[in-house]
Structures are given as C-alpha cells and as structure tokens.
Design a protein around this motif. Structure first.
Motif, PDB file in Angstrom:
ATOM      1  N   ASN A 105       0.847  -1.188   0.000  1.00  0.00           N
ATOM      2  CA  ASN A 105       0.000   0.000   0.000  1.00  0.00           C
ATOM      3  C   ASN A 105       0.884   1.240   0.000  1.00  0.00           C
ATOM      4  O   ASN A 105       2.086   1.140  -0.259  1.00  0.00           O
ATOM      5  N   GLU A 106       0.319   2.389   0.346  1.00  0.00           N
ATOM      6  CA  GLU A 106       1.081   3.644   0.318  1.00  0.00           C
ATOM      7  C   GLU A 106       2.254   3.641   1.299  1.00  0.00           C
ATOM      8  O   GLU A 106       3.198   4.410   1.152  1.00  0.00           O
ATOM      9  N   GLU A 107       2.208   2.765   2.305  1.00  0.00           N
ATOM     10  CA  GLU A 107       3.304   2.654   3.267  1.00  0.00           C
ATOM     11  C   GLU A 107       4.440   1.778   2.748  1.00  0.00           C
ATOM     12  O   GLU A 107       5.501   1.712   3.352  1.00  0.00           O
ATOM     13  N   GLY A 108       4.204   1.071   1.656  1.00  0.00           N
ATOM     14  CA  GLY A 108       5.203   0.161   1.098  1.00  0.00           C
ATOM     15  C   GLY A 108       4.780  -1.283   1.258  1.00  0.00           C
ATOM     16  O   GLY A 108       3.612  -1.584   1.481  1.00  0.00           O
ATOM     17  N   ASP A 109       5.738  -2.199   1.144  1.00  0.00           N
ATOM     18  CA  ASP A 109       5.464  -3.627   1.289  1.00  0.00           C
ATOM     19  C   ASP A 109       5.644  -4.050   2.737  1.00  0.00           C
ATOM     20  O   ASP A 109       6.575  -3.619   3.408  1.00  0.00           O
ATOM     21  N   PHE A 110       4.760  -4.920   3.210  1.00  0.00           N
ATOM     22  CA  PHE A 110       4.913  -5.519   4.526  1.00  0.00           C
ATOM     23  C   PHE A 110       4.196  -6.856   4.525  1.00  0.00           C
ATOM     24  O   PHE A 110       3.487  -7.211   3.581  1.00  0.00           O
ATOM     25  N   TYR A 111       4.382  -7.613   5.584  1.00  0.00           N
ATOM     26  CA  TYR A 111       3.816  -8.951   5.720  1.00  0.00           C
ATOM     27  C   TYR A 111       2.999  -8.967   6.998  1.00  0.00           C
ATOM     28  O   TYR A 111       3.452  -8.507   8.033  1.00  0.00           O
ATOM     29  N   ASN A 154      11.427  -5.193  10.809  1.00  0.00           N
ATOM     30  CA  ASN A 154      10.718  -4.571  11.931  1.00  0.00           C
ATOM     31  C   ASN A 154       9.537  -5.466  12.306  1.00  0.00           C
ATOM     32  O   ASN A 154       8.712  -5.797  11.461  1.00  0.00           O
ATOM     33  N   PHE A 155       9.453  -5.861  13.558  1.00  0.00           N
ATOM     34  CA  PHE A 155       8.375  -6.705  14.065  1.00  0.00           C
ATOM     35  C   PHE A 155       7.432  -5.816  14.852  1.00  0.00           C
ATOM     36  O   PHE A 155       7.838  -5.199  15.834  1.00  0.00           O
ATOM     37  N   ARG A 156       6.181  -5.703  14.396  1.00  0.00           N
ATOM     38  CA  ARG A 156       5.213  -4.814  15.039  1.00  0.00           C
ATOM     39  C   ARG A 156       3.983  -5.602  15.492  1.00  0.00           C
ATOM     40  O   ARG A 156       3.557  -6.519  14.829  1.00  0.00           O
ATOM     41  N   VAL A 208      -0.037  -9.063  13.791  1.00  0.00           N
ATOM     42  CA  VAL A 208       1.417  -8.945  13.705  1.00  0.00           C
ATOM     43  C   VAL A 208       1.799  -8.520  12.297  1.00  0.00           C
ATOM     44  O   VAL A 208       1.324  -9.070  11.311  1.00  0.00           O
ATOM     45  N   ARG A 209       2.671  -7.527  12.228  1.00  0.00           N
ATOM     46  CA  ARG A 209       3.143  -7.007  10.942  1.00  0.00           C
ATOM     47  C   ARG A 209       4.667  -7.006  10.950  1.00  0.00           C
ATOM     48  O   ARG A 209       5.287  -6.587  11.916  1.00  0.00           O
ATOM     49  N   VAL A 210       5.249  -7.489   9.856  1.00  0.00           N
ATOM     50  CA  VAL A 210       6.699  -7.521   9.697  1.00  0.00           C
ATOM     51  C   VAL A 210       7.039  -6.771   8.422  1.00  0.00           C
ATOM     52  O   VAL A 210       6.441  -7.007   7.376  1.00  0.00           O
ATOM     53  N   SER A 211       7.991  -5.852   8.515  1.00  0.00           N
ATOM     54  CA  SER A 211       8.419  -5.099   7.335  1.00  0.00           C
ATOM     55  C   SER A 211       9.938  -5.012   7.300  1.00  0.00           C
ATOM     56  O   SER A 211      10.596  -5.111   8.328  1.00  0.00           O
ATOM     57  N   ILE A 212      10.476  -4.836   6.108  1.00  0.00           N
ATOM     58  CA  ILE A 212      11.921  -4.715   5.951  1.00  0.00           C
ATOM     59  C   ILE A 212      12.329  -3.291   6.274  1.00  0.00           C
ATOM     60  O   ILE A 212      11.717  -2.334   5.817  1.00  0.00           O
TER      61      ILE A 212
END
Length: 126
Positions: free
Chosen positions: A63-69, A87-89, A74-78
């Motif tokens: 999305n507009e924030e970029g790619d994440f999983y 980044n583990f959120r 739980v959200r993980v992004s590079i």
C-alpha cells in the motif's frame, strides 16, 4: 549459535543448508525432531526472508506505506535503512501500526520466538 538463543520448536540450519527443528536443548548440543544430537558449533541461524514469512502464513500487502507482511495483528516489514533487518510490530486495536514497534529481527528463530510470546501460538509452516 548459543543455547540461550533457542527454544523448543525453533528451526535452525545444520551446516548452513539443512533445516532442522529443535526438540530438546542440552548444555552442549540439541536433539532434532529426527532424534539427531548436534553440537552447537554446527548450527547457524536461518536468515529471515520473504519466502519464510509466506511459508509461515503471513500475507504480503502493498500500500502507500510500502510492502509488509501481516498475520493477524502482527506485521513484519523490511527496514530500508538497516540491511537485512525486519521490523516486528504488534497492532493494538484502535492504535496506529507505527506506534507499536516491538523489536527488530533478522532470523527465523527470532520470528518464531517473538510470535509465540506475543500471540501465544506457534508459527507453523503451511
């Protein structure tokens, strides 16, 4: 690899190319799910990649924030600024993702351990 980094169920590398699961932790070795005893000196961490996140059931979202999983809350992004770090959120309902950075991780066993701690369930390969 050190004993203090591991917990039962963690996936780790044997000789950097064979994935094994920890079923018992001893002072100088582990026992794998196939009943092999392996000294810590032959073990290494598995680098966390998109492939591993998808195997564990995370969905890739762009999305507009970029790619994440994402998997549940739980959200993980590079982290674009630190090579190889993720980044583990943890999302708390009614709060923004950016306010809930838990930590940065680099390896599969770290993801497994954090996910269990935060979500109270194991990450399984699907």
């Amino acid at each position: 690899m050190e004993k203090k980094e591991l917990r039962l169920g963690n996936l780790i590398n044997l000789h950097e190319n064979i994935v094994v699961e920890v079923s018992e932790i001893k002072d100088r070795s582990i026992i794998t799910s196939h009943d092999l005893e392996i000294s810590y000196e032959y073990l290494s961490s598995i680098p966390l990649t998109e492939e591993w996140l998808l195997k564990f059931g995370f969905d890739k979202i762009t999305n507009e924030e970029g790619d994440f999983y994402q998997k549940g809350y739980v959200r993980v992004s590079i982290d674009e600024y630190e090579d190889g770090w993720f980044n583990f959120r943890k999302r708390v309902p009614s709060q923004l993702w950016k306010d809930n950075l838990v930590t940065q991780i680099k390896f599969v066993h770290e993801l497994q351990s954090l996910y269990l701690l935060i979500e109270k369930e194991e990450l399984n390969i699907r």
